[in-house]
Design a protein around this motif. Sequence first.
Motif, mmCIF file in Angstrom:
data_model
loop_
_atom_site.group_PDB
_atom_site.id
_atom_site.type_symbol
_atom_site.label_atom_id
_atom_site.label_comp_id
_atom_site.label_asym_id
_atom_site.label_seq_id
_atom_site.Cartn_x
_atom_site.Cartn_y
_atom_site.Cartn_z
ATOM 1 N N LEU A 228 0.816 -1.318 -0.123
ATOM 2 C CA LEU A 228 -0.067 0.016 0.025
ATOM 3 C C LEU A 228 0.817 1.067 -0.093
ATOM 4 C CD1 LEU A 228 -2.789 -1.120 2.561
ATOM 5 C CD2 LEU A 228 -2.916 -0.885 -0.040
ATOM 6 N N GLY A 229 2.105 1.080 -0.071
ATOM 7 C CA GLY A 229 3.031 2.205 0.110
ATOM 8 C C GLY A 229 3.591 2.663 1.345
ATOM 9 N N ARG B 122 4.817 4.205 8.602
ATOM 10 C CA ARG B 122 4.131 5.348 7.979
ATOM 11 C C ARG B 122 4.063 5.280 6.591
ATOM 12 N NH1 ARG B 122 7.726 9.461 5.720
ATOM 13 N NH2 ARG B 122 9.541 8.622 4.945
ATOM 14 N N LEU B 123 2.823 6.282 5.982
ATOM 15 C CA LEU B 123 2.517 6.365 4.778
ATOM 16 C C LEU B 123 3.165 7.669 4.213
ATOM 17 C CD1 LEU B 123 1.234 5.132 2.395
ATOM 18 C CD2 LEU B 123 -0.855 6.346 2.796
ATOM 19 N N GLY C 141 3.990 11.287 3.148
ATOM 20 C CA GLY C 141 2.955 12.192 2.349
ATOM 21 C C GLY C 141 1.756 12.173 3.061
ATOM 22 N N ARG C 142 1.285 11.233 4.287
ATOM 23 C CA ARG C 142 0.247 11.320 5.003
ATOM 24 C C ARG C 142 0.392 11.489 6.437
ATOM 25 N NH1 ARG C 142 -4.645 9.096 2.150
ATOM 26 N NH2 ARG C 142 -5.603 9.840 4.250
ATOM 27 N N ASP C 143 -0.372 12.270 7.104
ATOM 28 C CA ASP C 143 -0.377 12.389 8.594
ATOM 29 C C ASP C 143 -0.750 11.287 9.263
ATOM 30 O OD1 ASP C 143 0.006 14.416 10.691
ATOM 31 O OD2 ASP C 143 -2.127 14.093 10.970
ATOM 32 N N GLY C 144 0.139 10.801 10.257
ATOM 33 C CA GLY C 144 -0.193 9.558 10.918
ATOM 34 C C GLY C 144 -1.265 10.028 11.866
ATOM 35 N N ALA C 145 -1.442 10.981 12.532
ATOM 36 C CA ALA C 145 -2.630 11.409 13.309
ATOM 37 C C ALA C 145 -3.770 11.110 12.412
ATOM 38 C CB ALA C 145 -2.542 12.748 13.894
ATOM 39 N N GLU C 146 -3.967 11.759 11.182
ATOM 40 C CA GLU C 146 -5.073 11.629 10.468
ATOM 41 C C GLU C 146 -5.450 10.196 10.137
ATOM 42 O OE1 GLU C 146 -6.367 12.235 5.818
ATOM 43 O OE2 GLU C 146 -4.402 13.156 6.540
ATOM 44 N N LEU C 147 -4.550 9.388 9.921
ATOM 45 C CA LEU C 147 -4.664 7.972 9.630
ATOM 46 C C LEU C 147 -5.142 7.159 10.879
ATOM 47 C CD1 LEU C 147 -1.398 7.084 7.347
ATOM 48 C CD2 LEU C 147 -3.917 7.211 6.630
ATOM 49 N N ALA C 148 -4.502 7.676 11.764
ATOM 50 C CA ALA C 148 -5.039 6.857 13.145
ATOM 51 C C ALA C 148 -6.406 7.375 13.420
ATOM 52 C CB ALA C 148 -4.203 7.260 14.445
ATOM 53 N N ALA C 149 -6.965 8.477 13.119
ATOM 54 C CA ALA C 149 -8.486 8.939 13.307
ATOM 55 C C ALA C 149 -9.266 8.400 12.486
ATOM 56 C CB ALA C 149 -8.400 10.480 13.402
ATOM 57 N N ARG D 85 2.439 11.954 19.062
ATOM 58 C CA ARG D 85 2.953 13.305 18.727
ATOM 59 C C ARG D 85 4.617 13.602 18.955
ATOM 60 N NH1 ARG D 85 -1.245 15.444 16.177
ATOM 61 N NH2 ARG D 85 -3.349 14.760 17.028
ATOM 62 N N ASN D 86 4.773 13.053 20.100
ATOM 63 C CA ASN D 86 6.154 13.126 20.361
ATOM 64 C C ASN D 86 7.027 12.082 20.770
ATOM 65 O OD1 ASN D 86 6.036 16.252 20.689
ATOM 66 N ND2 ASN D 86 4.433 15.906 22.203
ATOM 67 N N PRO D 87 8.016 12.066 20.205
ATOM 68 C CA PRO D 87 9.049 13.118 19.949
ATOM 69 C C PRO D 87 8.654 13.446 18.354
ATOM 70 C CG PRO D 87 10.368 11.298 20.045
ATOM 71 C CD PRO D 87 9.296 10.908 20.629
ATOM 72 N N PRO D 88 8.820 14.544 17.780
ATOM 73 C CA PRO D 88 8.257 14.812 16.620
ATOM 74 C C PRO D 88 8.626 14.104 15.395
ATOM 75 C CG PRO D 88 8.789 16.879 17.440
ATOM 76 C CD PRO D 88 9.284 15.581 18.512
ATOM 77 N N ARG D 89 9.704 13.300 15.487
ATOM 78 C CA ARG D 89 10.365 12.543 14.518
ATOM 79 C C ARG D 89 9.443 11.174 14.176
ATOM 80 N NH1 ARG D 89 14.175 11.389 18.374
ATOM 81 N NH2 ARG D 89 14.138 9.244 19.152
ATOM 82 N N ILE D 90 8.656 10.796 15.339
ATOM 83 C CA ILE D 90 8.009 9.416 15.127
ATOM 84 C C ILE D 90 6.525 10.023 14.986
ATOM 85 C CG2 ILE D 90 9.518 8.220 16.418
ATOM 86 C CD1 ILE D 90 7.318 8.185 18.670
ATOM 87 N N ALA D 91 6.050 11.120 14.834
ATOM 88 C CA ALA D 91 4.698 11.729 14.723
ATOM 89 C C ALA D 91 4.168 11.159 13.438
ATOM 90 C CB ALA D 91 4.699 13.334 14.552
ATOM 91 N N PRO D 92 4.884 10.964 12.143
ATOM 92 C CA PRO D 92 4.287 10.290 11.179
ATOM 93 C C PRO D 92 4.051 9.044 11.098
ATOM 94 C CG PRO D 92 6.269 11.348 10.609
ATOM 95 C CD PRO D 92 6.321 11.390 11.929
ATOM 96 N N PHE D 93 4.535 8.075 12.160
ATOM 97 C CA PHE D 93 4.272 6.768 12.357
ATOM 98 C C PHE D 93 3.039 6.254 13.267
ATOM 99 C CE2 PHE D 93 8.539 7.265 11.158
ATOM 100 C CZ PHE D 93 8.891 6.231 10.329
ATOM 101 N N LEU D 94 2.627 5.161 12.739
ATOM 102 C CA LEU D 94 1.443 4.445 13.534
ATOM 103 C C LEU D 94 2.419 3.285 14.007
ATOM 104 C CD1 LEU D 94 -1.243 4.292 11.030
ATOM 105 C CD2 LEU D 94 -0.875 5.802 12.593
#
Length: 104
Positions: A35-36, A50-51, A53-61, A74-83
């Motif tokens: 799925l990329g 992580r995907l 170009g996509r926001d991790g928080a948005e995908l989780a929601a 959300r913290n630390p910021p470097r892992i914010a894109p990840f689920l």
Amino acid sequence: QTCALPILEDDAYFAELCAKVAATRRTLVAQLESLGFEVLPSVANFVFARLPGRDGAELAAKLRERAIIVRHFRNPPRIAPFLRITVGTDEQCAGLVDALREIV
């Protein structure tokens, strides 16, 4: 603890469970990558994905709207894109991938 101790003491059963989790994790990683998603190496009962170009928080929601819970930090910021995705049963992982396919 009472229930877990016999499992931990049964080496064959414990090895069987570990092998099943590893097999399910390999399948999940392959499906996420198709799925990329970028999936970090893991030998645990979860993966970090992580995907781009996509926001991790948005995908989780969006997953939560479908009654699928994954962890997002959300913290630390470097892992914010990840689920952080727990490796569940084959059926649960298939449901997650189906939902992500709809979302992305």
